[in-house]
Design an enzyme around this catalytic site. Structure first.
Site, PDB file in Angstrom:
ATOM      1  N   SER A 142     143.557 -42.008 -45.744  1.00  0.00           N
ATOM      2  CA  SER A 142     142.876 -41.623 -46.996  1.00  0.00           C
ATOM      3  C   SER A 142     143.287 -42.478 -47.940  1.00  0.00           C
ATOM      4  O   SER A 142     144.170 -43.183 -47.993  1.00  0.00           O
ATOM      5  CB  SER A 142     143.431 -40.172 -47.374  1.00  0.00           C
ATOM      6  OG  SER A 142     143.214 -39.884 -48.746  1.00  0.00           O
TER       7      SER A 142
ATOM      8  N   LYS B 264     150.047 -39.619 -44.482  1.00  0.00           N
ATOM      9  CA  LYS B 264     148.968 -40.607 -44.078  1.00  0.00           C
ATOM     10  C   LYS B 264     149.528 -42.108 -44.150  1.00  0.00           C
ATOM     11  O   LYS B 264     149.568 -42.772 -43.060  1.00  0.00           O
ATOM     12  CB  LYS B 264     147.917 -40.544 -44.849  1.00  0.00           C
ATOM     13  CG  LYS B 264     147.221 -39.265 -44.913  1.00  0.00           C
ATOM     14  CD  LYS B 264     146.493 -39.111 -43.595  1.00  0.00           C
ATOM     15  CE  LYS B 264     145.585 -37.987 -43.429  1.00  0.00           C
ATOM     16  NZ  LYS B 264     144.948 -37.765 -41.963  1.00  0.00           N
TER      17      LYS B 264
ATOM     18  N   TYR C 103     151.665 -35.081 -48.553  1.00  0.00           N
ATOM     19  CA  TYR C 103     150.381 -35.413 -47.589  1.00  0.00           C
ATOM     20  C   TYR C 103     150.028 -36.699 -47.547  1.00  0.00           C
ATOM     21  O   TYR C 103     150.004 -37.333 -46.556  1.00  0.00           O
ATOM     22  CB  TYR C 103     149.466 -34.555 -48.145  1.00  0.00           C
ATOM     23  CG  TYR C 103     148.146 -35.018 -47.753  1.00  0.00           C
ATOM     24  CD1 TYR C 103     147.249 -35.821 -48.505  1.00  0.00           C
ATOM     25  CD2 TYR C 103     147.517 -34.738 -46.376  1.00  0.00           C
ATOM     26  CE1 TYR C 103     146.007 -36.251 -47.978  1.00  0.00           C
ATOM     27  CE2 TYR C 103     146.278 -35.149 -45.923  1.00  0.00           C
ATOM     28  CZ  TYR C 103     145.488 -36.201 -46.753  1.00  0.00           C
ATOM     29  OH  TYR C 103     144.393 -36.503 -46.325  1.00  0.00           O
TER      30      TYR C 103
END
Ligand code: WQD
Length: 339
Positions: free
Chosen positions: A124, A152, A148
């Site tokens: 992302s 990643k 989060y």
């Protein structure tokens, strides 16, 4: 190639399944349906005429993943499965680290045992953190502002290190910008559970009458109209980027990072205006306070994906808005038919 899609019943996974089948690949889906619905498999059968083999498993569970690889000769894995709500990740970080890291580690171990050497990872643009300059280029500094995003970036590091130690392994890390839109059929699309965190599903739920107005999170950002600017990319373009990445992985070794964006930035107010105009539907909104952690602007330099994979986004914002509306108006409550 025979490709295992973890989280393949999700928004991006399901659209990628369609494009992989169109490109002549075979697809297997592994999903625990924690953030997706089984109805998606029926819709994929409608669109592709293929009954995609399904394993309802937790991808972190080694025994369950072993079963998939022992029953199928898999050539590649595209790893979508993971928890992905930025706000939620700050309140339950342990669940995010356990789930999002364990799934990757389990896949890598089982792939190594079965000599499967192609790994495409759903990363992302959030790994860039607060951009120092724009547009974002793959080699620019990374650093996250929420658990989060860190999962990643940590997965990117794990995959890079494992590929460095295993000369047979090919890893492609895809940094998504803001995926929106839906397949032209209107039969698959984004179906967030509860109140949508993201802008476009919120706009479409206001337009269909499920919500009363869009809350615009701040209009005092350093942007063209003061509202947040993002690089929105059609989910079908994104899906085609995965087909290109798979074929790139199969013909290269080592690790490669690609931005999957359009290179164009649109503000929140531009999104609302375009959606309303293109679809001839009212989208009332109200300017409210900023959302903590939001950045002014974020958009991609996607040249590397074109230079190395001959992929670039082709659909424009009007198509993204039109396809979103076709999905939403055909499915006012998403895949609510789930039994
Ligand atoms: C877009 C713009 C908001 C909702 C997130 C994740 C990122 C990725 C994509 C997974 C911003 C504004 C939003 C609303 C608003 N997901 N907004 N009202 O925050 O750019 O990225 O989703 O990988 O990791 O961080 O997307 O759609 O939430 O916000 O005004 O109700 O719309 O402030 O400017 P974001 P978003």
């Amino acid at each position: 190639m025979k490709v295992l899609l973890t989280g393949g019943a999700g928004y991006i996974g399901s659209h990628t399944a369609v494009e992989l089948l169109k490109a002549g690949h075979d697809v297997i889906i592994a999903d625990n349906f924690s953030n997706s619905k089984k109805e998606v498999l029926n819709r994929l059968k409608e669109i592709t005429s293929v009954s995609i083999p399904l394993y309802e498993v937790d991808v972190a569970n080694k025994e369950e993943v072993e079963k998939i690889f022992s029953e199928n000769k898999i050539d590649a894995v595209i790893h979508f499965a993971g928890l992905k709500a930025v706000g939620e990740s700050t309140s339950i970080p342990l669940k995010y680290y356990r789930n999002n890291i364990d799934t990757t580690l389990t896949l890598l171990e089982v792939m190594q045992e079965h000599h499967v050497n192609n790994f495409v990872f759903s990363s992302s643009a959030t790994v860039y953190g607060v951009p120092e300059k724009l547009p974002l280029v793959e080699g620019m500094p990374t650093g996250c502002t929420n658990p989060y995003g860190w999962t990643k970036l940590m997965n990117e590091q794990i995959l890079t290190d494992v590929a460095a130690a295993n000369p047979d392994l090919s890893v492609v890390l895809l940094r998504y910008f803001n995926p929106i839109g839906a397949h032209e059929s209107g039969r698959i699309g984004e179906d967030p559970s509860g109140i949508p965190n993201n802008l476009m599903p919120y706009i479409s739920q206001v337009a269909i009458g499920r919500r009363d107005k869009v809350h615009v999170y701040g209009n005092d950002y350093n942007t063209k109209d003061g509202t947040g600017v993002r690089d929105y990319i059609h989910v079908v373009d994104l899906a085609k980027g995965h087909v290109a990445a798979l074929e790139y992985a199969d013909s290269h070794k080592g690790t490669e990072i690609f931005n999957l964006g359009t290179g164009n930035g649109y503000s929140v107010l531009e999104m609302i205006e375009t959606f309303s105009r293109v679809n001839q539907v009212a989208v009332p909104y109200e300017i409210v306070a900023r959302r903590p952690g939001d950045i002014d602007a974020c958009y991609a330099n996607a040249d590397k994906a074109y230079e190395k994979m001959h992929w670039r986004a082709e659909k424009n914002l009007e198509e993204m808005c039109r396809d979103t509306w076709k999905w939403q108006s055909n499915n006012p409550l998403g895949y609510e038919l789930e039994k």
